[in-house]
Design a protein around this motif. Structure first.
Motif, PDB file in Angstrom:
ATOM      1  N   VAL A   1       5.163  40.411  50.576  1.00 33.03           N
ATOM      2  CA  VAL A   1       4.912  39.780  51.839  1.00 33.03           C
ATOM      3  C   VAL A   1       6.076  38.802  52.109  1.00 33.03           C
ATOM      4  CG1 VAL A   1       3.451  37.699  52.541  1.00 33.03           C
ATOM      5  CG2 VAL A   1       2.568  39.666  51.017  1.00 33.03           C
ATOM      6  N   ASP A   2       6.397  38.809  53.374  1.00 35.87           N
ATOM      7  CA  ASP A   2       7.472  38.121  53.793  1.00 35.87           C
ATOM      8  C   ASP A   2       7.185  36.792  54.583  1.00 35.87           C
ATOM      9  OD1 ASP A   2       9.220  40.031  53.132  1.00 35.87           O
ATOM     10  OD2 ASP A   2       9.353  40.851  55.324  1.00 35.87           O
ATOM     11  N   SER A   3       5.987  36.931  55.126  1.00 34.34           N
ATOM     12  CA  SER A   3       5.377  35.555  55.554  1.00 34.34           C
ATOM     13  C   SER A   3       3.871  35.824  55.880  1.00 34.34           C
ATOM     14  CB  SER A   3       6.207  35.159  56.778  1.00 34.34           C
ATOM     15  OG  SER A   3       6.042  35.892  58.099  1.00 34.34           O
ATOM     16  N   VAL A   4       3.193  34.451  56.206  1.00 31.23           N
ATOM     17  CA  VAL A   4       1.862  34.659  56.346  1.00 31.23           C
ATOM     18  C   VAL A   4       1.661  33.813  57.652  1.00 31.23           C
ATOM     19  CG1 VAL A   4      -0.521  33.694  55.530  1.00 31.23           C
ATOM     20  CG2 VAL A   4       1.391  34.785  54.217  1.00 31.23           C
ATOM     21  N   HIS A   5       1.034  34.251  58.700  1.00 27.47           N
ATOM     22  CA  HIS A   5       0.729  33.319  59.823  1.00 27.47           C
ATOM     23  C   HIS A   5      -0.888  33.605  60.241  1.00 27.47           C
ATOM     24  CE1 HIS A   5       0.864  36.432  62.876  1.00 27.47           C
ATOM     25  NE2 HIS A   5       1.720  37.012  62.195  1.00 27.47           N
ATOM     26  N   ASP A   6      -1.277  32.812  61.342  1.00 24.27           N
ATOM     27  CA  ASP A   6      -2.865  32.828  61.668  1.00 24.27           C
ATOM     28  C   ASP A   6      -3.762  32.855  60.538  1.00 24.27           C
ATOM     29  OD1 ASP A   6      -2.060  32.789  64.344  1.00 24.27           O
ATOM     30  OD2 ASP A   6      -2.289  34.964  64.771  1.00 24.27           O
ATOM     31  N   LEU A   7      -3.394  31.966  59.684  1.00 27.56           N
ATOM     32  CA  LEU A   7      -4.320  31.670  58.370  1.00 27.56           C
ATOM     33  C   LEU A   7      -5.409  30.788  58.780  1.00 27.56           C
ATOM     34  CD1 LEU A   7      -5.268  32.041  55.483  1.00 27.56           C
ATOM     35  CD2 LEU A   7      -3.610  30.086  54.951  1.00 27.56           C
ATOM     36  N   HIS A   8      -6.554  31.054  58.829  1.00 27.24           N
ATOM     37  CA  HIS A   8      -7.828  30.388  59.180  1.00 27.24           C
ATOM     38  C   HIS A   8      -8.959  30.310  58.129  1.00 27.24           C
ATOM     39  CE1 HIS A   8      -6.376  30.022  63.326  1.00 27.24           C
ATOM     40  NE2 HIS A   8      -6.296  31.178  63.248  1.00 27.24           N
ATOM     41  N   LEU A   9      -9.177  29.188  57.727  1.00 28.42           N
ATOM     42  CA  LEU A   9     -10.204  29.061  56.605  1.00 28.42           C
ATOM     43  C   LEU A   9     -11.690  28.229  57.288  1.00 28.42           C
ATOM     44  CD1 LEU A   9      -7.989  27.921  53.754  1.00 28.42           C
ATOM     45  CD2 LEU A   9      -8.840  30.302  53.991  1.00 28.42           C
ATOM     46  N   TRP A  10     -12.861  28.924  56.947  1.00 32.82           N
ATOM     47  CA  TRP A  10     -13.880  28.000  57.651  1.00 32.82           C
ATOM     48  C   TRP A  10     -15.007  28.464  56.712  1.00 32.82           C
ATOM     49  CZ3 TRP A  10     -12.474  32.573  59.306  1.00 32.82           C
ATOM     50  CH2 TRP A  10     -13.297  33.417  59.873  1.00 32.82           C
ATOM     51  N   SER A  11     -16.271  27.945  57.098  1.00 33.57           N
ATOM     52  CA  SER A  11     -17.522  28.336  56.476  1.00 33.57           C
ATOM     53  C   SER A  11     -18.527  28.496  57.740  1.00 33.57           C
ATOM     54  CB  SER A  11     -17.868  27.608  55.357  1.00 33.57           C
ATOM     55  OG  SER A  11     -19.235  27.787  54.856  1.00 33.57           O
ATOM     56  N   ILE A  12     -19.551  29.285  57.601  1.00 37.90           N
ATOM     57  CA  ILE A  12     -20.599  29.552  58.535  1.00 37.90           C
ATOM     58  C   ILE A  12     -21.794  28.615  58.349  1.00 37.90           C
ATOM     59  CG2 ILE A  12     -22.400  30.890  59.589  1.00 37.90           C
ATOM     60  CD1 ILE A  12     -20.458  33.255  59.498  1.00 37.90           C
ATOM     61  N   ASP A  13     -21.979  28.361  56.946  1.00 39.32           N
ATOM     62  CA  ASP A  13     -23.289  27.705  56.265  1.00 39.32           C
ATOM     63  C   ASP A  13     -22.887  26.462  55.543  1.00 39.32           C
ATOM     64  OD1 ASP A  13     -22.246  29.109  54.193  1.00 39.32           O
ATOM     65  OD2 ASP A  13     -23.926  30.430  53.903  1.00 39.32           O
ATOM     66  N   GLY A  14     -21.461  26.345  55.341  1.00 37.99           N
ATOM     67  CA  GLY A  14     -21.095  25.142  54.347  1.00 37.99           C
ATOM     68  C   GLY A  14     -21.087  25.777  52.761  1.00 37.99           C
ATOM     69  N   SER A  15     -21.427  26.845  52.464  1.00 35.91           N
ATOM     70  CA  SER A  15     -21.425  27.187  51.082  1.00 35.91           C
ATOM     71  C   SER A  15     -20.613  28.587  50.841  1.00 35.91           C
ATOM     72  CB  SER A  15     -22.877  27.459  50.532  1.00 35.91           C
ATOM     73  OG  SER A  15     -23.267  28.420  51.424  1.00 35.91           O
ATOM     74  N   THR A  16     -20.517  29.212  51.994  1.00 34.82           N
ATOM     75  CA  THR A  16     -19.539  30.584  51.833  1.00 34.82           C
ATOM     76  C   THR A  16     -18.416  30.435  52.604  1.00 34.82           C
ATOM     77  OG1 THR A  16     -21.876  31.741  51.741  1.00 34.82           O
ATOM     78  CG2 THR A  16     -19.763  33.117  52.194  1.00 34.82           C
ATOM     79  N   PRO A  17     -17.188  30.282  51.815  1.00 36.68           N
ATOM     80  CA  PRO A  17     -15.808  30.274  52.609  1.00 36.68           C
ATOM     81  C   PRO A  17     -15.511  31.761  52.983  1.00 36.68           C
ATOM     82  CG  PRO A  17     -15.624  30.182  50.146  1.00 36.68           C
ATOM     83  CD  PRO A  17     -17.048  30.079  50.286  1.00 36.68           C
ATOM     84  N   LEU A  18     -14.809  31.583  54.158  1.00 34.60           N
ATOM     85  CA  LEU A  18     -14.559  32.911  54.888  1.00 34.60           C
ATOM     86  C   LEU A  18     -12.923  32.499  55.388  1.00 34.60           C
ATOM     87  CD1 LEU A  18     -17.193  33.122  57.394  1.00 34.60           C
ATOM     88  CD2 LEU A  18     -17.064  34.326  55.349  1.00 34.60           C
ATOM     89  N   ALA A  19     -12.292  33.693  55.436  1.00 26.35           N
ATOM     90  CA  ALA A  19     -10.776  33.387  55.551  1.00 26.35           C
ATOM     91  C   ALA A  19     -10.262  34.864  56.677  1.00 26.35           C
ATOM     92  CB  ALA A  19      -9.860  33.654  54.268  1.00 26.35           C
TER      93      ALA A  19
END
Length: 303
Positions: free
Chosen positions: A235-253
């Motif tokens: 992996v040379d680089s990482v971009h457009d990283l987004h972390l959130w949750s729909i219901d407050g208990s299940t993290p998504l990325a």
């Protein structure tokens, strides 16, 4: 591009959670009616205050029940993420309503402190408060196993728990008035109830708004996740990283990984990236792998 096999927002609460909310809602509604009548007859502001809190709880539990039923609907072409965010909206409404009730109780109690001491029938006050304590204890036990399922159920459990503590405050005030004649204990109990409720309600509003604003889930640092992905081989680089949750208990990325490795190695890199995300409790992720030459063709920004 890669996606896990399951869809975010399609997980549903077990039917037992729905039954639990139905049962607790019924108990709360009955106790509210008993407290209103008992408070008006006995003259206890603490009992009336607790009844108003029970009213907000009944409304909150009804919203929670509706949200759970709606949230169980699977994702479709109109709502590709499903309907679990309805529960977060309900939790926000609950928190705002309870905050308003707590402020009303505090203002009413402070106003009463400067007036003449009313007559309070401690017999009625203690009987109704004791019945409320038992009912709230049963409701709290019913919801204990479900409180971590979502922000919405956490809010429902919070309502019941604060009601239980409120009933204790009313009972203590009633005993003090009965054996010492010190009537201000009733008003002080009202302030204690408001003090118990307000911080928890504000915390629920804060956590719900974090979800609605698509903030990073609590306990997950986006910089640490980015560093972990950057540390992967190839992996040379990482971009457009987004972390959130729909219901407050299940993290998504979601993220883009820039790599110089051959396309034939993409599957291995995806497996490694998902394994690293699981270290942060992220089970669902969408990852796009790009060649180093692709970056010039894409607009993106780093925080």
């Amino acid at each position: 591009m890669h996606d896990h096999s399951h869809q975010p927002g399609t997980h549903s609460h077990a039917p037992s959670a729905t039954r639990a909310l139905f049962l607790v809602l019924g108990v709360t509604a009955v106790i509210f009616i008993a407290q209103v009548i008992g408070g008006l007859v006995s003259g206890s502001l603490a009992l009336v205050s607790d009844a108003m809190h029970m009213l907000s709880d009944s409304t909150g539990l009804l919203l929670a029940l509706i949200a759970v039923l709606v949230g169980r609907r699977r994702a479709d072409h109109k709502a590709t993420f499903g309907y679990r965010r309805v529960e977060v909206i309900a939790a926000t409404v609950n928190g705002v309503v309870v905050t308003g009730i707590a402020v009303w109780i505090a203002v009413r109690a402070l106003t009463r402190l400067g007036g003449d001491a009313p007559h309070i029938d401690t017999g009625i006050m203690l009987v109704v408060a004791t019945v409320g304590l038992v009912a709230n204890a049963v409701s709290a036990l019913i919801l204990t196993r479900h409180q971590h399922d979502s922000l919405n159920l956490r809010g429902a459990y919070l309502h019941v728990l604060s009601d239980l503590l409120g009933s204790v405050a009313v009972i203590v005030a009633g005993l003090i008035i009965r054996f010492t004649g010190w009537v201000p204990a009733d008003t002080i109990a009202s302030l204690i109830i408001a003090g118990l409720v307000l911080p928890r309600a504000l915390a629920l509003v804060r956590d719900s708004l974090r979800v609605l604003l698509n903030n990073s889930p609590a306990g997950i640092d986006a910089r640490e996740v980015e560093d972990a992905l950057n540390g992967l081989e190839h992996v040379d680089s990482v971009h457009d990283l987004h972390l959130w949750s729909i219901d407050g208990s299940t993290p998504l990325a979601t993220c883009h990984l820039v790599s110089a490795c051959p396309a034939s190695h993409n599957g291995v890199l995806l497996d490694a990236a998902q394994a690293r995300l699981r270290d942060f409790g992220i089970e669902h992720s969408t990852i796009q792998i790009e060649e180093t030459t692709h970056q010039a063709h894409e607009d993106y920004c780093r925080d």
